[in-house]
Design a protein around this motif. Structure first.
Motif, short mmCIF file in Angstrom:
data_model
loop_
_atom_site.label_atom_id
_atom_site.label_comp_id
_atom_site.label_asym_id
_atom_site.label_seq_id
_atom_site.Cartn_x
_atom_site.Cartn_y
_atom_site.Cartn_z
N ARG A 21 0.85 -1.21 0.00
CA ARG A 21 0.00 0.00 0.00
C ARG A 21 0.87 1.25 0.00
NH1 ARG A 21 -4.13 -0.94 4.02
NH2 ARG A 21 -5.13 -1.91 2.21
N ILE A 22 0.62 2.12 -0.98
CA ILE A 22 1.29 3.42 -1.06
C ILE A 22 0.42 4.42 -0.31
CG2 ILE A 22 2.15 5.23 -2.57
CD1 ILE A 22 2.31 3.06 -4.79
N THR A 23 1.03 5.13 0.64
CA THR A 23 0.26 6.05 1.47
C THR A 23 0.58 7.51 1.23
OG1 THR A 23 1.86 5.81 3.26
CG2 THR A 23 -0.06 4.34 3.29
N GLY A 24 1.63 7.79 0.49
CA GLY A 24 1.97 9.19 0.25
C GLY A 24 3.28 9.35 -0.48
N LYS A 25 3.67 10.60 -0.60
CA LYS A 25 4.90 10.95 -1.29
C LYS A 25 5.76 11.76 -0.32
CE LYS A 25 6.23 13.14 -5.65
NZ LYS A 25 5.67 13.80 -6.83
N GLU A 26 7.06 11.52 -0.38
CA GLU A 26 7.97 12.17 0.55
C GLU A 26 9.11 12.82 -0.23
OE1 GLU A 26 10.86 9.93 3.40
OE2 GLU A 26 8.90 10.05 4.37
N ALA A 27 9.35 14.09 0.08
CA ALA A 27 10.49 14.77 -0.53
C ALA A 27 11.74 14.29 0.17
CB ALA A 27 10.34 16.28 -0.38
N ASP A 32 19.70 16.65 -5.06
CA ASP A 32 20.00 15.60 -6.03
C ASP A 32 19.25 14.31 -5.76
OD1 ASP A 32 21.74 17.32 -7.30
OD2 ASP A 32 23.48 16.61 -6.18
N GLU A 33 18.42 14.28 -4.71
CA GLU A 33 17.70 13.06 -4.35
C GLU A 33 16.27 13.13 -4.88
OE1 GLU A 33 18.93 11.16 -0.39
OE2 GLU A 33 18.89 13.32 0.00
N ALA A 34 15.85 12.03 -5.50
CA ALA A 34 14.50 11.96 -6.07
C ALA A 34 13.47 11.77 -4.96
CB ALA A 34 14.42 10.79 -7.05
N LEU A 56 9.34 3.66 -2.43
CA LEU A 56 9.33 3.30 -3.85
C LEU A 56 9.78 4.51 -4.66
CD1 LEU A 56 5.85 1.54 -4.05
CD2 LEU A 56 8.08 0.44 -3.89
N PHE A 57 10.60 4.24 -5.66
CA PHE A 57 11.06 5.27 -6.56
C PHE A 57 10.51 5.00 -7.95
CE2 PHE A 57 14.04 4.89 -3.08
CZ PHE A 57 14.18 6.21 -2.68
N ALA A 58 10.68 5.94 -8.86
CA ALA A 58 10.17 5.79 -10.22
C ALA A 58 10.69 4.49 -10.85
CB ALA A 58 10.56 7.00 -11.07
N GLU A 59 11.97 4.19 -10.64
CA GLU A 59 12.53 2.96 -11.21
C GLU A 59 11.86 1.71 -10.65
OE1 GLU A 59 14.57 0.38 -13.59
OE2 GLU A 59 14.25 2.54 -13.81
N ASP A 60 11.46 1.74 -9.38
CA ASP A 60 10.74 0.60 -8.80
C ASP A 60 9.41 0.37 -9.52
OD1 ASP A 60 12.63 0.03 -6.75
OD2 ASP A 60 11.79 1.64 -5.53
N LYS A 136 -0.56 8.08 -11.58
CA LYS A 136 -1.42 9.27 -11.70
C LYS A 136 -1.59 9.97 -10.36
CE LYS A 136 -3.96 7.44 -15.61
NZ LYS A 136 -5.17 6.72 -16.03
N THR A 137 -1.70 9.20 -9.28
CA THR A 137 -1.93 9.78 -7.98
C THR A 137 -0.70 10.50 -7.45
OG1 THR A 137 -3.55 8.04 -7.50
CG2 THR A 137 -2.72 9.30 -5.62
N TRP A 138 0.46 9.87 -7.62
CA TRP A 138 1.72 10.45 -7.13
C TRP A 138 2.77 10.42 -8.23
CZ3 TRP A 138 -0.61 6.82 -3.63
CH2 TRP A 138 -1.23 7.43 -2.56
N PRO A 139 2.72 11.37 -9.15
CA PRO A 139 3.75 11.41 -10.20
C PRO A 139 5.13 11.58 -9.58
CG PRO A 139 2.01 13.02 -10.62
CD PRO A 139 1.78 12.46 -9.25
N LEU A 140 6.07 10.85 -10.12
CA LEU A 140 7.45 10.93 -9.64
C LEU A 140 8.34 11.46 -10.75
CD1 LEU A 140 7.79 7.47 -7.86
CD2 LEU A 140 7.78 9.72 -6.76
N ASP A 141 9.29 12.30 -10.36
CA ASP A 141 10.28 12.76 -11.32
C ASP A 141 11.13 11.59 -11.73
OD1 ASP A 141 9.37 15.37 -11.08
OD2 ASP A 141 10.75 15.81 -9.45
N GLU A 142 11.58 11.59 -12.95
CA GLU A 142 12.48 10.52 -13.40
C GLU A 142 13.77 10.61 -12.62
OE1 GLU A 142 11.56 8.19 -15.72
OE2 GLU A 142 9.62 9.18 -15.53
N ASP A 143 14.27 9.44 -12.17
CA ASP A 143 15.54 9.46 -11.43
C ASP A 143 16.68 9.21 -12.36
OD1 ASP A 143 13.43 7.63 -10.53
OD2 ASP A 143 14.97 6.24 -9.90
#
Length: 143
Positions: A21-27, A32-34, A56-60, A136-143
């Motif tokens: 379960r994904i619960t949110g996004k964290e800066a 330099d860190e995604a 989880l990262f974009a590559e995951d 769609k819910t939590w777009p991630l920048d490409e790492d």
């Protein structure tokens, strides 16, 4: 407004359940860190119950897409193996519509758990939709 949690992985049946379960996004800390998605594995069976936090990262997510494609063609998968994150293995049972799901936490608790759950053809459509919803819910920048 906070986004609702998204179950990226949801395998359930015969009294057993494995969820990521994904619960949110964290800066992340530095420039330099995604950014990362905050997630938690949940395992629930009549015998064992537990949870394990992960990021989880974009590559995951891209690797999960490839893992789904492999599963859909009848191949066993190892997702995030060789990383510092918890590893997920799914082994298909050729004789019926079930699979063995193993989560291995080799870094923190040093625990491995294996759960058997049904895996039907309809599960794959749902799994791809869950992945799309996570992007769609939590777009991630490409790492």
């Amino acid at each position: 407004m906070a986004e609702e949690p998204v179950d990226l992985i949801h395998l359930e049946g015969e009294g057993n359940r494995v969820i990521l379960r994904i619960t949110g996004k964290e800066a992340r800390g530095g420039p330099d860190e995604a950014d990362a998605l905050v997630a938690e594995f949940h395992v629930d069976t009549p015998f064992v119950r537990g949870s394990l936090r992960t990021w989880l990262f974009a590559e995951d997510l891209r690797q999960w897409q490839r893992a789904l494609d492999m599963l859909d063609t009848g191949q066993d998968i190892a997702w995030r193996e060789g990383t510092r994150a918890p590893w997920l293995f799914i082994e298909l049972d050729e004789d019926d519509d079930r699979c063995r799901v193993t989560i291995r936490d080799h870094a923190m608790s040093l625990t491995t758990v294996t759960v058997t759950v049904p895996l039907t053809d309809t599960w794959f459509d749902d799994a791809y939709q869950r992945l799309d919803l996570a992007w769609k819910t939590w777009p991630l920048d490409e790492d």
